[in-house]
Design a protein around this motif. Sequence first.
Motif, PDB file in Angstrom:
ATOM      1  N   ILE A   1       0.832  -1.210   0.000  1.00 48.89           N
ATOM      2  CA  ILE A   1       0.000   0.000   0.000  1.00 48.89           C
ATOM      3  C   ILE A   1       0.862   1.253   0.000  1.00 48.89           C
ATOM      4  CG2 ILE A   1      -1.657   1.326   1.378  1.00 48.89           C
ATOM      5  CD1 ILE A   1      -2.824  -1.398   2.268  1.00 48.89           C
ATOM      6  N   PHE A   2       1.925   1.265   0.829  1.00 43.41           N
ATOM      7  CA  PHE A   2       2.786   2.445   0.887  1.00 43.41           C
ATOM      8  C   PHE A   2       3.623   2.593  -0.385  1.00 43.41           C
ATOM      9  CE2 PHE A   2       2.045   2.272   5.506  1.00 43.41           C
ATOM     10  CZ  PHE A   2       1.772   3.617   5.724  1.00 43.41           C
ATOM     11  N   SER A   3       4.114   1.491  -0.945  1.00 45.56           N
ATOM     12  CA  SER A   3       4.939   1.588  -2.142  1.00 45.56           C
ATOM     13  C   SER A   3       4.141   2.049  -3.354  1.00 45.56           C
ATOM     14  CB  SER A   3       5.599   0.235  -2.437  1.00 45.56           C
ATOM     15  OG  SER A   3       4.624  -0.768  -2.654  1.00 45.56           O
ATOM     16  N   ILE A   4       2.844   1.734  -3.390  1.00 43.09           N
ATOM     17  CA  ILE A   4       1.987   2.195  -4.497  1.00 43.09           C
ATOM     18  C   ILE A   4       1.388   3.561  -4.189  1.00 43.09           C
ATOM     19  CG2 ILE A   4      -0.083   1.694  -5.849  1.00 43.09           C
ATOM     20  CD1 ILE A   4       0.433  -1.267  -5.385  1.00 43.09           C
ATOM     21  N   GLY A   5       0.841   3.704  -2.979  1.00 49.62           N
ATOM     22  CA  GLY A   5       0.086   4.903  -2.656  1.00 49.62           C
ATOM     23  C   GLY A   5       0.913   6.132  -2.370  1.00 49.62           C
ATOM     24  N   ALA A   6       2.198   5.958  -2.014  1.00 54.09           N
ATOM     25  CA  ALA A   6       3.023   7.130  -1.692  1.00 54.09           C
ATOM     26  C   ALA A   6       3.383   7.947  -2.928  1.00 54.09           C
ATOM     27  CB  ALA A   6       4.296   6.689  -0.973  1.00 54.09           C
ATOM     28  N   ARG A   7       3.141   7.402  -4.108  1.00 57.71           N
ATOM     29  CA  ARG A   7       3.422   8.138  -5.347  1.00 57.71           C
ATOM     30  C   ARG A   7       2.109   8.683  -5.882  1.00 57.71           C
ATOM     31  NH1 ARG A   7       6.434   5.782 -10.768  1.00 57.71           N
ATOM     32  NH2 ARG A   7       7.101   7.792 -11.603  1.00 57.71           N
ATOM     33  N   PRO A   8       1.814   9.972  -5.680  1.00 57.72           N
ATOM     34  CA  PRO A   8       0.498  10.512  -6.038  1.00 57.72           C
ATOM     35  C   PRO A   8       0.277  10.564  -7.537  1.00 57.72           C
ATOM     36  CG  PRO A   8       1.963  12.286  -5.354  1.00 57.72           C
ATOM     37  CD  PRO A   8       2.693  11.001  -5.095  1.00 57.72           C
ATOM     38  N   CYS A   9      -1.000  10.591  -7.914  1.00 55.01           N
ATOM     39  CA  CYS A   9      -1.383  10.654  -9.328  1.00 55.01           C
ATOM     40  C   CYS A   9      -1.106  12.052  -9.882  1.00 55.01           C
ATOM     41  CB  CYS A   9      -2.859  10.306  -9.460  1.00 55.01           C
ATOM     42  SG  CYS A   9      -3.534  10.532 -11.108  1.00 55.01           S
ATOM     43  N   SER A  10      -0.495  12.103 -11.054  1.00 54.69           N
ATOM     44  CA  SER A  10      -0.186  13.393 -11.675  1.00 54.69           C
ATOM     45  C   SER A  10      -1.452  14.160 -12.045  1.00 54.69           C
ATOM     46  CB  SER A  10       0.672  13.169 -12.923  1.00 54.69           C
ATOM     47  OG  SER A  10      -0.001  12.321 -13.854  1.00 54.69           O
ATOM     48  N   GLY A  11      -2.498  13.445 -12.435  1.00 54.62           N
ATOM     49  CA  GLY A  11      -3.751  14.111 -12.765  1.00 54.62           C
ATOM     50  C   GLY A  11      -4.388  14.771 -11.552  1.00 54.62           C
ATOM     51  N   ALA A  12      -4.286  14.121 -10.399  1.00 52.56           N
ATOM     52  CA  ALA A  12      -4.834  14.706  -9.170  1.00 52.56           C
ATOM     53  C   ALA A  12      -4.089  15.979  -8.787  1.00 52.56           C
ATOM     54  CB  ALA A  12      -4.762  13.679  -8.039  1.00 52.56           C
ATOM     55  N   ILE A  13      -2.772  15.966  -8.925  1.00 45.73           N
ATOM     56  CA  ILE A  13      -1.981  17.162  -8.605  1.00 45.73           C
ATOM     57  C   ILE A  13      -2.329  18.300  -9.562  1.00 45.73           C
ATOM     58  CG2 ILE A  13       0.363  18.091  -8.582  1.00 45.73           C
ATOM     59  CD1 ILE A  13       1.297  15.368  -7.575  1.00 45.73           C
ATOM     60  N   LEU A  14      -2.512  17.955 -10.847  1.00 43.60           N
ATOM     61  CA  LEU A  14      -2.854  18.975 -11.842  1.00 43.60           C
ATOM     62  C   LEU A  14      -4.190  19.634 -11.525  1.00 43.60           C
ATOM     63  CD1 LEU A  14      -2.280  20.380 -14.572  1.00 43.60           C
ATOM     64  CD2 LEU A  14      -3.449  18.459 -15.681  1.00 43.60           C
ATOM     65  N   VAL A  15      -5.202  18.830 -11.196  1.00 45.30           N
ATOM     66  CA  VAL A  15      -6.523  19.398 -10.926  1.00 45.30           C
ATOM     67  C   VAL A  15      -6.522  20.186  -9.623  1.00 45.30           C
ATOM     68  CG1 VAL A  15      -7.495  17.412  -9.668  1.00 45.30           C
ATOM     69  CG2 VAL A  15      -9.003  18.870 -11.014  1.00 45.30           C
ATOM     70  N   LEU A  16      -5.695  19.778  -8.654  1.00 45.37           N
ATOM     71  CA  LEU A  16      -5.603  20.520  -7.403  1.00 45.37           C
ATOM     72  C   LEU A  16      -4.973  21.894  -7.621  1.00 45.37           C
ATOM     73  CD1 LEU A  16      -4.549  17.628  -5.004  1.00 45.37           C
ATOM     74  CD2 LEU A  16      -6.638  18.981  -4.820  1.00 45.37           C
ATOM     75  N   PHE A  17      -3.910  21.950  -8.417  1.00 51.23           N
ATOM     76  CA  PHE A  17      -3.280  23.233  -8.721  1.00 51.23           C
ATOM     77  C   PHE A  17      -4.234  24.150  -9.483  1.00 51.23           C
ATOM     78  CE2 PHE A  17       0.922  21.573  -7.629  1.00 51.23           C
ATOM     79  CZ  PHE A  17       1.532  22.708  -7.124  1.00 51.23           C
ATOM     80  N   LEU A  18      -4.933  23.586 -10.467  1.00 52.22           N
ATOM     81  CA  LEU A  18      -5.852  24.391 -11.258  1.00 52.22           C
ATOM     82  C   LEU A  18      -7.008  24.900 -10.411  1.00 52.22           C
ATOM     83  CD1 LEU A  18      -6.494  25.458 -14.072  1.00 52.22           C
ATOM     84  CD2 LEU A  18      -7.679  23.305 -14.556  1.00 52.22           C
TER      85      LEU A  18
END
Length: 336
Positions: A228-245
């Motif tokens: 879970i940590f090895s997969i989940g610790a790398r956030p989705c690029s799309g989520a970061i993009l929508v958060l910034f926008l």
Amino acid sequence: MRVTAKLAIWLAVIFLLLFAIYQSYPIVLYQVMLWQKSFNQQISGSLTALSQHSQQAGLTLMLISFLYGVFHAVGPGHGKFILTSYLSLEKTKLTQAMKISLLSALMQGVVAVSLVTVIVVVFTLSRSYFNFTLKWVERGSFAFMILFGVYWCYQAFKPFWQKRKVQSTPKIRQISLNQNLQHNHKIQPLVTVKSHVHSEHCGCGHQHLPSSQQMQHAKDWKAQLMIIFSIGARPCSGAILVLFLAYTLDLYLWGIASALIMAVGTGLTLSLFAGLVLVARNKAIRLSSWYISEQTSKKLALSLKIVAGIGLILLGITLFHSSFIEISTGSGLLRR
């Protein structure tokens, strides 16, 4: 002859399916990339409409975000390699596999929201600080991947070490033990009583040994947390993009909702992928039981587990090292 013919048919079917997937995957991947690009544009348009007080755009944003998460999970990534390795070689139920997949995807969304909230919204730091933190968070996920590979190799080698430890018992202790056994063997009771063999389902009312469910839970929780940590610790690029926008348009709560909906879509796709892996694993076990003995099957499973563990370690080291190469290359270009 019937078993051999049936086995040959199954192997041919599996080979044809793998070949079809190999041939069609680049086309599917290219189409998924086009869909993701279209989803990015539609998410941007929905957020812009929301900023103009169009409430209907909120429902459109949630739907597009969910579909983005679904199709984003189809692309290649280290998470699917970790899931495939674990589910193929460990006795895992479908509910456990779905739980791991959903928690991993949800953690990706939570990590993305936490990073943007703390660094950008709360401390209002620059994009360079955010990228620096994001890089180290991703390196943390690669480090967990390496630790998981090391832990898996340790679990695979553990039976061999225990067997060697038993074989290296002092000779004096073995001689005294043999003498006691011989002495007890000479004294036999007049009435022989059938010995009761305690087991998980012996029905005598006492739990002499931990149940298989308890042993499975005690064995797997460490590995599942590492996955879970090895997969989940790398956030989705799309989520970061929508958060910034969303932050730039003063719609940050909508951005958080969009990122979490993306994580749900990704989790559903990963759960479906996990189910397919389990189905393929069960089919492979049934096929192997026709021509491979149980002892050989256990040795083969241990060997594959060691190979998969080493593969996870090497892939994690490669990804960890490549993250430093990208930074040094970028800085070199900036200096020029």
